[in-house]
Motif scaffolding. Structure first.
Motif, PDB file in Angstrom:
ATOM      1  N   PRO A   1      16.750  76.584  15.828  1.00  0.00           N
ATOM      2  CA  PRO A   1      15.877  76.725  17.075  1.00  0.00           C
ATOM      3  C   PRO A   1      16.452  76.744  18.199  1.00  0.00           C
ATOM      4  CG  PRO A   1      15.242  74.712  16.095  1.00  0.00           C
ATOM      5  CD  PRO A   1      16.366  75.093  15.306  1.00  0.00           C
ATOM      6  N   PHE A   2      16.304  77.294  19.189  1.00  0.00           N
ATOM      7  CA  PHE A   2      16.862  77.052  20.514  1.00  0.00           C
ATOM      8  C   PHE A   2      16.239  77.452  21.641  1.00  0.00           C
ATOM      9  CE2 PHE A   2      17.981  81.607  20.166  1.00  0.00           C
ATOM     10  CZ  PHE A   2      18.334  81.968  21.385  1.00  0.00           C
ATOM     11  N   GLY A   3      16.377  77.310  22.912  1.00  0.00           N
ATOM     12  CA  GLY A   3      15.682  77.955  24.140  1.00  0.00           C
ATOM     13  C   GLY A   3      14.343  77.298  24.349  1.00  0.00           C
ATOM     14  N   MET A   4      13.997  76.079  23.990  1.00  0.00           N
ATOM     15  CA  MET A   4      12.877  75.399  24.275  1.00  0.00           C
ATOM     16  C   MET A   4      12.541  74.998  25.646  1.00  0.00           C
ATOM     17  SD  MET A   4      13.680  75.002  20.982  1.00  0.00           S
ATOM     18  CE  MET A   4      14.764  73.527  20.943  1.00  0.00           C
ATOM     19  N   VAL A   5      11.671  75.440  26.625  1.00  0.00           N
ATOM     20  CA  VAL A   5      11.730  74.960  27.813  1.00  0.00           C
ATOM     21  C   VAL A   5      11.839  73.594  28.032  1.00  0.00           C
ATOM     22  CG1 VAL A   5      10.199  75.425  29.828  1.00  0.00           C
ATOM     23  CG2 VAL A   5      10.268  77.215  28.058  1.00  0.00           C
ATOM     24  N   ASN A   6      10.966  72.819  27.270  1.00  0.00           N
ATOM     25  CA  ASN A   6      11.002  71.218  27.596  1.00  0.00           C
ATOM     26  C   ASN A   6      12.351  70.742  27.409  1.00  0.00           C
ATOM     27  OD1 ASN A   6      10.625  71.630  24.847  1.00  0.00           O
ATOM     28  ND2 ASN A   6       9.238  70.028  24.875  1.00  0.00           N
ATOM     29  N   ARG A   7      13.282  71.296  26.725  1.00  0.00           N
ATOM     30  CA  ARG A   7      14.457  70.794  26.521  1.00  0.00           C
ATOM     31  C   ARG A   7      15.964  71.661  27.135  1.00  0.00           C
ATOM     32  NH1 ARG A   7      11.569  67.239  25.155  1.00  0.00           N
ATOM     33  NH2 ARG A   7      11.451  66.343  23.266  1.00  0.00           N
ATOM     34  N   CYS A   8      15.353  71.893  28.354  1.00  0.00           N
ATOM     35  CA  CYS A   8      16.447  72.764  29.071  1.00  0.00           C
ATOM     36  C   CYS A   8      17.604  71.909  29.673  1.00  0.00           C
ATOM     37  CB  CYS A   8      15.674  73.482  30.129  1.00  0.00           C
ATOM     38  SG  CYS A   8      17.016  74.562  31.212  1.00  0.00           S
ATOM     39  N   TYR A   9      17.344  71.326  30.656  1.00  0.00           N
ATOM     40  CA  TYR A   9      18.340  70.614  31.319  1.00  0.00           C
ATOM     41  C   TYR A   9      18.915  69.420  30.786  1.00  0.00           C
ATOM     42  CZ  TYR A   9      20.893  69.541  35.752  1.00  0.00           C
ATOM     43  OH  TYR A   9      21.819  69.481  36.546  1.00  0.00           O
ATOM     44  N   ASP A  10      20.278  69.340  30.728  1.00  0.00           N
ATOM     45  CA  ASP A  10      21.048  68.403  30.257  1.00  0.00           C
ATOM     46  C   ASP A  10      21.872  67.864  31.242  1.00  0.00           C
ATOM     47  OD1 ASP A  10      22.467  66.825  28.638  1.00  0.00           O
ATOM     48  OD2 ASP A  10      22.921  68.413  26.936  1.00  0.00           O
ATOM     49  N   LEU A  11      21.780  66.546  31.453  1.00  0.00           N
ATOM     50  CA  LEU A  11      22.744  65.764  32.408  1.00  0.00           C
ATOM     51  C   LEU A  11      24.176  65.706  32.045  1.00  0.00           C
ATOM     52  CD1 LEU A  11      20.125  62.846  33.536  1.00  0.00           C
ATOM     53  CD2 LEU A  11      20.965  64.923  34.731  1.00  0.00           C
ATOM     54  N   THR A  12      24.127  65.692  30.750  1.00  0.00           N
ATOM     55  CA  THR A  12      25.733  65.471  30.131  1.00  0.00           C
ATOM     56  C   THR A  12      26.506  66.767  30.535  1.00  0.00           C
ATOM     57  OG1 THR A  12      24.989  66.325  27.955  1.00  0.00           O
ATOM     58  CG2 THR A  12      24.623  64.136  28.469  1.00  0.00           C
ATOM     59  N   MET A  13      25.702  67.883  30.525  1.00  0.00           N
ATOM     60  CA  MET A  13      26.493  68.955  30.887  1.00  0.00           C
ATOM     61  C   MET A  13      27.010  69.218  32.448  1.00  0.00           C
ATOM     62  SD  MET A  13      24.775  71.724  28.228  1.00  0.00           S
ATOM     63  CE  MET A  13      26.459  73.026  28.487  1.00  0.00           C
ATOM     64  N   GLU A  14      26.405  68.403  33.281  1.00  0.00           N
ATOM     65  CA  GLU A  14      26.692  68.466  34.729  1.00  0.00           C
ATOM     66  C   GLU A  14      27.859  67.820  35.111  1.00  0.00           C
ATOM     67  OE1 GLU A  14      24.356  65.018  37.014  1.00  0.00           O
ATOM     68  OE2 GLU A  14      23.125  66.786  36.736  1.00  0.00           O
ATOM     69  N   ASP A  15      28.604  67.157  33.973  1.00  0.00           N
ATOM     70  CA  ASP A  15      29.712  66.285  34.449  1.00  0.00           C
ATOM     71  C   ASP A  15      30.772  67.177  34.355  1.00  0.00           C
ATOM     72  OD1 ASP A  15      31.690  64.378  34.312  1.00  0.00           O
ATOM     73  OD2 ASP A  15      31.811  63.935  32.246  1.00  0.00           O
ATOM     74  N   LEU A  16      31.276  67.204  35.664  1.00  0.00           N
ATOM     75  CA  LEU A  16      32.568  68.079  36.121  1.00  0.00           C
ATOM     76  C   LEU A  16      33.748  67.579  36.119  1.00  0.00           C
ATOM     77  CD1 LEU A  16      30.540  69.696  39.178  1.00  0.00           C
ATOM     78  CD2 LEU A  16      30.925  70.703  37.097  1.00  0.00           C
TER      79      LEU A  16
END
Length: 706
Positions: free
Chosen positions: A522-537
């Motif tokens: 499964p993918f694309g769940m609205v309540n599991r969207c934003y991921d703080l670990t992916m904002e690491d630049l």
């Protein structure tokens, strides 16, 4: 009344006098006073608590002043009742101030008064009972009730500082709050949510999805995010981080979010904020998001706002294809498009089939186009194949190819109508060049139809094809039904099938227990969207530093500096260059798998051999070609190329003013730049620095853990 309106001027004077007399008449004056008292009372007791106390205090002071002035000429205070005094002294004694206070507070003092003093004492006692027992208690009860009501309605405001603000309510908010609570960096930060929704309903929703600790850190305020007054009450200028999400199902959410960014910048400027506010802005539409990937915000805003746009569909595409994992009811692991990697001698190639040309499907295709580049394109001319299947594929294809016209000028594309001739027809393009390692198919037809099902079964059995199927319908039940009833060959060969779900992945978690459906995700769940670990630049910042250092010194740096210096250089970049570094960082794992190195690594990474650097540098340039075409750049025309070769300084001029990039060409055909260096040296520099960057990040991580 102007005199010119009348034949006799004295008549105007008479009317003025009559009006003044009526205005000053006692009855009219009493009516105005009564109106003023009633309106003042209603406004005061409907307003702030201090106004209510001030009103009550004023009444008590006014009463005491009147009672003290009008106190009777004869009286005995309770303290002197049993003390012998002469009749003359008793006749002349008056009640003093403290006698009035005692009668006002204690009605029992009325029994100790002389007969002649009791009417007056009764008036004082009744006033005390009314003002203290009645109105005073009512005032405090009203204060408490109004404070509770204001808190429940989100009208209370506090002196927040170093807090996190979320503007708007979306289904992703509860999960975002959970991540913020688990993140050590924001462990002590208050979380403030500002929304126009009913705060009672919002609180009930949070209560169902958050635990008690998470709820205690949460403050819900009612207000509009496009109102400077409401933003000031939320103290955005004192915030540590800001998320501008907008309201769910809101019309023109993207425009309102941009307006909000401007207002926040104005508030930060007015309050003279020194450190730029880290501001993450959600864009609902990919078109808007793409604009802010290549366009800089104004310098006035950039001075006070660290602007980071994000898109729901782009985030999920990166989670599935780059990070290959997502947190839900446990961790969901996704299969990489290239599985364990595609080497230069491999005969395999990636084939991504996207059923449904929705916004989610488009996002997956674009992300795949950014990362799916492999070294066997040079040795075996193997291209990544991306196929769309949709009942309106012709119309959607025209929109898609028009949006990325420069990419499709150079890429092979085919179209097939399953309901007509069932034959692929090449799409026209303006160039015969063949240096883009992507090819595209557009199939018009229903996914459940026999021709499409036959194609899916046939593709599943091809040995050199690394097939991935993504079902991206907007309706979860439709996606789930199709995912469970694909051809048997799909399940027999354990082809990864991505099924978009909207809110919950529970059904697919249960289905995964069956051996037949083990490859369904499964993918694309609205309540599991934003991921703080992916904002690491941090990784893109390191790549930018290496590129900048090589540009200035023609060699790679011996080591990387502090995070502060990396961030300073990063903030000076244009937005389009920042995204270029982000996409470069996203492709590192795929490139390393092609030479047998899997991330993440427990130990330090070995140095790359000259041959590995050479093949990965070419892969990087192939990836960069597609990135620039997706960003809206095009190849130079033959006339422009001749002009640039005569005057190399025109290279940047054409790139900035005509979006024509001189370096979008085959790797072996790269030319010298304005510094006299062949453009491929930058690909070689970045590739050879990968061990340096990853080992530096590994060291920094170990130090943080220690």
């Amino acid at each position: 009344i102007p005199n010119t309106y009348f034949i006799y001027p004295n008549f105007a004077v008479f009317l003025r006098v009559l009006f003044i007399f009526a205005y000053l008449h006692p009855i009219y004056g009493f009516m105005r006073l009564w109106k003023w008292l009633k309106l003042g009372f209603d406004q005061t007791f409907s307003g702030a608590w201090w106004k209510q106390l001030l009103w009550l205090t004023s009444v008590i002071v006014f009463f005491f002043a009147g009672m003290y002035i009008l106190r009777p000429q004869v009286g005995i205070s309770p303290q002197t009742e049993n003390v012998f005094t002469s009749p003359a002294e008793q006749e002349t004694q008056k009640l003093n101030f403290w006698d009035l206070v005692e009668l006002f507070i204690d009605p029992g003092g009325f029994a100790n008064q002389k007969e002649v003093n009791r009417p007056y004492a009764l008036l004082v006692v009744l006033a005390g009972m009314l003002l203290l027992t009645g109105i005073l208690i009512s005032v405090f009860s009203n204060m408490l009730e109004r404070r509770v009501e204001r808190f429940r309605k989100g009208d209370s405001h506090y002196a927040f500082s170093n807090h996190i603000i979320i503007l708007g309510i979306d289904d992703m908010v509860p999960y975002l709050i959970q991540q913020l609570r688990r993140n050590a960096e924001y462990k002590k930060c208050d979380i403030v949510v500002l929304t126009v929704e009913d705060t009672e309903q919002v609180r009930l929703k949070f209560h169902a999805e958050l635990n008690r600790k998470e709820e205690r850190r949460l403050v819900i305020l009612h207000g509009r995010r496009d109102s400077k007054e409401e933003l000031k009450k939320a103290r955005v200028h004192k915030a540590e981080k800001l998320f501008i999400l907008g309201e769910a199902n809101e019309y023109d959410r993207d425009s309102l979010n941009i307006d909000c960014v401007k207002r926040v910048a104005e508030i930060c400027e007015q309050t003279k904020r020194k450190k730029p506010l880290c501001c993450h802005v959600l864009f609902e539409y990919q078109g808007t998001f793409s604009v802010f990937q290549v366009s800089d915000i104004s310098q006035q805003i950039k001075q006070y706002i660290e602007f980071t746009p994000f898109n729901f569909y782009e985030i999920w595409a990166r989670r599935v294809l780059v990070k290959c994992s997502a947190e839900s009811n446990g961790t969901i692991h996704y299969f990489p498009l290239d599985r364990g990697g595609i080497s230069e001698n491999s005969e395999n190639y990636v084939h991504l089939v996207i059923i449904g040309m929705t916004r989610m499907g488009i996002a997956l295709a674009i992300e795949a186009a950014h990362i799916a580049h492999f070294p066997n394109f040079k040795t075996h001319r193997k291209k990544t194949r991306i196929t769309f299947i949709d009942r309106e594929a012709r119309r959607e294809m025209d929109f898609f190819m028009g949006r990325y016209r420069h990419l499709f000028d150079l890429s092979e594309a085919r179209f097939m109508d399953c309901e007509q001739d069932k034959t692929f027809h090449p799409c026209p393009r303006t160039s015969t060049a063949d240096f883009i390692d992507l090819e595209w198919d557009f199939i018009q037809g229903r996914a459940e139809s026999e021709p499409v099902q036959t194609l899916l079964g046939q593709w599943s059995g091809e040995k050199d094809k690394l097939l991935t199927i993504a079902i991206c319908f907007n309706f979860p039940h439709t996606s789930l039904a199709l995912g469970l009833y694909l051809p048997d060959a799909v399940y027999a060969h354990q082809v990864p099938v991505l099924i978009r779900q909207e809110t919950s992945d529970t059904i697919l978690q249960i289905v995964n227990s069956s051996i037949k459906y083990q490859a369904l995700r499964p993918f694309g769940m609205v309540n599991r969207c934003y991921d703080l670990t992916m904002e690491d630049l941090y990784l893109p910042k390191c790549i930018n530093y290496v590129y900048d250092y090589f540009y200035q010194h023609t060699v790679n740096p011996p080591d990387l500096p502090s995070e502060k210096e990396l961030t300073e250089k990063w903030n000076k970049l244009r937005v389009v260059k920042q995204w270029s570094n982000i996409y470069n960082a996203s492709s590192i794992a795929t490139k390393l798998r092609s030479i047998g190195i899997a991330l993440p690594m427990k130990d330090r990474m070995r140095e790359l051999t000259p041959h590995e650097i050479a093949i990965l540098a070419e892969v990087e340039h192939n990836r960069w070609n597609v990135e620039e075409l997706l960003m809206g750049y095009r190849t130079v025309t033959p006339e422009e190329e001749k002009e640039i070769e005569k005057n190399i300084e025109l290279k940047n001029v054409y790139k900035e003013k005509r979006t024509a990039h001189y370096d979008i060409r085959p790797y072996e055909d790269l030319r010298s730049d304005e510094n006299g260096r062949c453009a491929n040296v930058y690909d070689i520099s970045i590739t050879s620095a990968i061990p340096l960057i990853l080992n530096h990040i590994h060291t920094q991580t170990d130090q943080v853990e220690d």
